[in-house]
Motif scaffolding. Structure first.
Motif, PDB file in Angstrom:
ATOM      1  N   UNK A 147       0.831  -1.214   0.000  1.00  0.00           N
ATOM      2  CA  UNK A 147       0.000   0.000   0.000  1.00  0.00           C
ATOM      3  C   UNK A 147       0.860   1.256   0.000  1.00  0.00           C
ATOM      4  N   UNK A 158      -4.436   2.892   9.995  1.00  0.00           N
ATOM      5  CA  UNK A 158      -5.565   2.026  10.354  1.00  0.00           C
ATOM      6  C   UNK A 158      -5.773   0.955   9.278  1.00  0.00           C
ATOM      7  N   UNK A 159      -5.655   1.351   8.012  1.00  0.00           N
ATOM      8  CA  UNK A 159      -5.793   0.368   6.922  1.00  0.00           C
ATOM      9  C   UNK A 159      -4.722  -0.721   7.055  1.00  0.00           C
ATOM     10  N   UNK A 161      -3.142  -1.699   9.758  1.00  0.00           N
ATOM     11  CA  UNK A 161      -3.433  -2.572  10.906  1.00  0.00           C
ATOM     12  C   UNK A 161      -4.630  -3.473  10.612  1.00  0.00           C
ATOM     13  N   UNK A 162      -5.601  -2.938   9.898  1.00  0.00           N
ATOM     14  CA  UNK A 162      -6.765  -3.733   9.523  1.00  0.00           C
ATOM     15  C   UNK A 162      -6.331  -4.944   8.681  1.00  0.00           C
ATOM     16  N   UNK A 163      -5.388  -4.709   7.769  1.00  0.00           N
ATOM     17  CA  UNK A 163      -4.877  -5.804   6.934  1.00  0.00           C
ATOM     18  C   UNK A 163      -4.203  -6.852   7.816  1.00  0.00           C
TER      19      UNK A 163
ATOM     20  N   UNK B 252      -2.701  -7.669  -4.149  1.00  0.00           N
ATOM     21  CA  UNK B 252      -3.751  -7.124  -3.291  1.00  0.00           C
ATOM     22  C   UNK B 252      -4.349  -5.858  -3.916  1.00  0.00           C
ATOM     23  N   UNK B 254      -5.953  -2.021  -3.658  1.00  0.00           N
ATOM     24  CA  UNK B 254      -5.581  -0.873  -2.825  1.00  0.00           C
ATOM     25  C   UNK B 254      -6.728  -0.536  -1.877  1.00  0.00           C
ATOM     26  N   UNK B 255      -6.843  -1.352  -0.851  1.00  0.00           N
ATOM     27  CA  UNK B 255      -7.900  -1.139   0.137  1.00  0.00           C
ATOM     28  C   UNK B 255      -7.670   0.204   0.823  1.00  0.00           C
ATOM     29  N   UNK B 256      -8.754   0.877   1.106  1.00  0.00           N
ATOM     30  CA  UNK B 256      -8.643   2.185   1.742  1.00  0.00           C
ATOM     31  C   UNK B 256      -8.445   3.305   0.727  1.00  0.00           C
ATOM     32  N   UNK B 265     -11.228  -6.841   3.198  1.00  0.00           N
ATOM     33  CA  UNK B 265      -9.958  -7.135   3.874  1.00  0.00           C
ATOM     34  C   UNK B 265      -9.813  -8.658   4.033  1.00  0.00           C
ATOM     35  N   UNK B 269      -7.239 -11.196   2.180  1.00  0.00           N
ATOM     36  CA  UNK B 269      -6.385 -12.092   2.969  1.00  0.00           C
ATOM     37  C   UNK B 269      -6.547 -13.529   2.501  1.00  0.00           C
ATOM     38  N   UNK B 331      -9.262  -5.281  19.140  1.00  0.00           N
ATOM     39  CA  UNK B 331      -8.334  -4.396  18.406  1.00  0.00           C
ATOM     40  C   UNK B 331      -9.103  -3.697  17.280  1.00  0.00           C
ATOM     41  N   UNK B 332      -9.929  -4.458  16.595  1.00  0.00           N
ATOM     42  CA  UNK B 332     -10.719  -3.864  15.497  1.00  0.00           C
ATOM     43  C   UNK B 332     -11.667  -2.793  16.033  1.00  0.00           C
ATOM     44  N   UNK B 335      -9.908   0.347  16.740  1.00  0.00           N
ATOM     45  CA  UNK B 335      -9.559   1.104  15.525  1.00  0.00           C
ATOM     46  C   UNK B 335     -10.817   1.654  14.826  1.00  0.00           C
ATOM     47  N   UNK B 337     -13.076  -0.200  13.363  1.00  0.00           N
ATOM     48  CA  UNK B 337     -13.338  -0.975  12.148  1.00  0.00           C
ATOM     49  C   UNK B 337     -14.617  -1.785  12.349  1.00  0.00           C
TER      50      UNK B 337
END
Lengths: 175, 337
Positions: A147, A158-159, A161-163, B252, B254-256, B265, B269, B331-332, B335, B337
């Protein structure tokens, strides 16, 4: 329970900055005068490690470790990545040798960490840099998340860490 | 359904019968009701010209012919006898183009009814070995699953490999592959996304001699292709969900940066880690089958590379109740999420 996230990468990539942005405690830093300014022009650099924390209430906390970028400190790398949930590999794409650095870090860290724990974050990157890194990773027959990310941006971090979390969750399901 | 008229030059009685039978078969799959004219060519909306080309065709009609492309980006002329699916494509494309011309005229406030300028397509007098239609062909109901939905995202990915300018109504976009960007005169990128999603590639006319320095909104090409692909559920289901294969991502997304959902996500994965079926994607991500198919379609359209692998046993079981998963969940939550 302790989750460990490691920020790795060459000097000046933004590891200390990322930990400062994410940490809920005042980060423990081991900055010293940079004696390698011919390589990266920054006044100080991490010589021990950076450390920060994110608290998760009763269930535990996330420990954020920044490993020193200089290769002469590489004896610390396997110690710090041991048991890590994930490794964020930060690169500064404005450096001319960033692809060599990426290759070296991927090859080195793969000895200790499963590639599914990696995320590669490209600081100061263009789409061309992104494609070049993806190609390098693909040539090694690896599929790794790559990324563009600004280590000063909470959103970008955050992205990343999300990954890492998604990859960790998948490991629970697949392994 | 709107009624449109089709005329084909130089047809024998057998040819006419064949076209009429083809139109009858295609009727449920056409976006307009096409009436086959025996004469009175001036009333036609689509004129198919068999070789030799009529000498009185004007240069303008020839130019229009050049912009008449089929969905695989080949330019007509078409083969003769015309195949069933070619005819279907051609009629639906022609309807799309005629409808967009009509909308354009309405938007421009034109009061006068425009003189009809039929779409002109030229046929190659190439005789095919196999019959166009025979009694042995399956009935319409059996043909239906084979009818292909079209992907505007994939078309966009194809045309954006070269510098080009396209127009639909008053919208323009220019592709600049060297910089991997698309420049549009749309006020916001969402306006262009909506127009692409609601149109077919046939609606977009390439401006062949246009100058590329279009000023306007600049958008990453990949993010446009990605966003449009995510709005093509019919195509995604047909291309991905219906297959029994196992899929593996080569890169992968480009998430985000591109339009992202939390499920993507987990899907990245999963398919980045191993080859897995759609079913496994559903189980792992909590998304429905169509969402998983859309994700794979978007990855494919944007050029990340999706390998289709033969059967492989999924090693995934239902998620175990694990304290570590609880920490990851915490953790999520932390954040947001």
């Amino acid at each position: 329970m302790l989750l460990k996230v490691v920020f790795a990468g060459p000097m000046g990539a933004g590891k200390s900055t990322a930990i400062q942005v994410l940490s809920e405690i005042a980060p423990v830093v081991t900055e010293a005068k940079n004696t390698e300014r011919f390589k990266v022009d920054k006044p100080t650099t991490t010589v021990g490690m950076d450390y920060g924390e994110i608290h998760l209430g009763d269930v535990g906390k996330v420990a954020l470790f920044g490993v020193p970028g200089q290769k002469r400190f590489n004896f610390m790398w396997p110690i710090l990545v041991k048991g890590a949930m994930g490794v964020v590999m930060l690169l500064d794409c404005s450096q001319s040798n960033y692809l060599e650095e990426l290759e070296e870090f991927v090859d080195t860290f793969r000895q200790w960490v499963d590639p599914s724990c990696f995320v590669i974050a490209l600081n100061r990157a263009t789409e061309e840099d992104l494609n070049a890194c993806n190609e390098l990773v693909a040539n090694k027959e690896l599929v790794m998340p790559v990324f563009m990310a600004d280590p000063r941006s909470t959103e970008d971090l955050t992205v990343l860490l999300h990954v890492l979390i998604s990859n960790a969750e998948l490991r629970f399901l697949l392994d | 359904l709107k009624q449109l008229n089709l005329y084909i030059t130089d047809l024998s009685i057998t040819d006419r019968e064949q076209i009429e039978r083809q139109l009858a078969i295609l009727k449920p799959f056409l976006t307009a009701h096409w009436l086959f004219l025996n004469d009175n060519v001036s009333d036609c909306d689509l004129l198919l010209v068999k070789e030799p080309c009529s000498p009185n065709l004007s240069a303008k009609e020839v130019v229009e012919l050049k912009t008449f492309r089929d969905f695989s980006d080949k330019e007509y002329p078409f083969e003769w006898p015309i195949r069933l699916f070619n005819l279907m494509d051609m009629l639906n494309i022609a309807h799309g183009r005629l409808a967009s011309q009509e909308r354009l005229l309405k938007q421009q406030g034109t009061v006068k009814v425009p003189a009809k300028t039929p779409e002109v397509v030229q046929a190659e007098s190439k005789v095919l070995d196999e019959p166009v239609y025979s009694e042995d062909q399956p009935p319409v109901e059996a043909i239906h699953p084979d009818l292909e939905w079209r992907s505007v995202a994939k078309w966009l990915a194809t045309v954006s490999n070269r510098s080009c300018v396209y127009q639909f109504n008053e919208l323009l976009f220019a592709c600049i592959p060297e910089r991997n960007v698309l420049i549009t005169n749309a006020s916001e990128k969402e306006v262009l996304f909506s127009a692409l999603i609601d149109s077919s590639e046939a609606d977009w006319v390439e401006l062949e001699n246009a100058i590329l320095d279009v000023s306007g909104t600049e958008i990453s090409l990949n993010s446009v292709i990605w966003s449009v692909a995510l709005k093509e559920p019919e195509y995604a289901e047909q291309q991905w969900a219906s297959k029994e294969g196992m899929y593996r991502l080569k890169r992968w997304p480009q998430l985000g940066v591109w339009s992202t959902t939390p499920a993507m996500f987990k899907l990245s994965s999963l398919y980045g880690r191993k080859s897995a079926s759609i079913k496994t994607g559903v189980m792992v991500s909590g998304a429905v089958e169509t969402e998983v198919a859309l994700f794979l379609h978007a990855c494919d359209a944007v050029g990340l590379g999706v390998d289709v692998v033969d059967q492989e046993v999924d090693s995934v079981t239902k998620p175990p109740i694990d304290a570590s998963l609880a920490v990851l969940q915490a953790f999520k939550s932390k954040l947001g999420i």
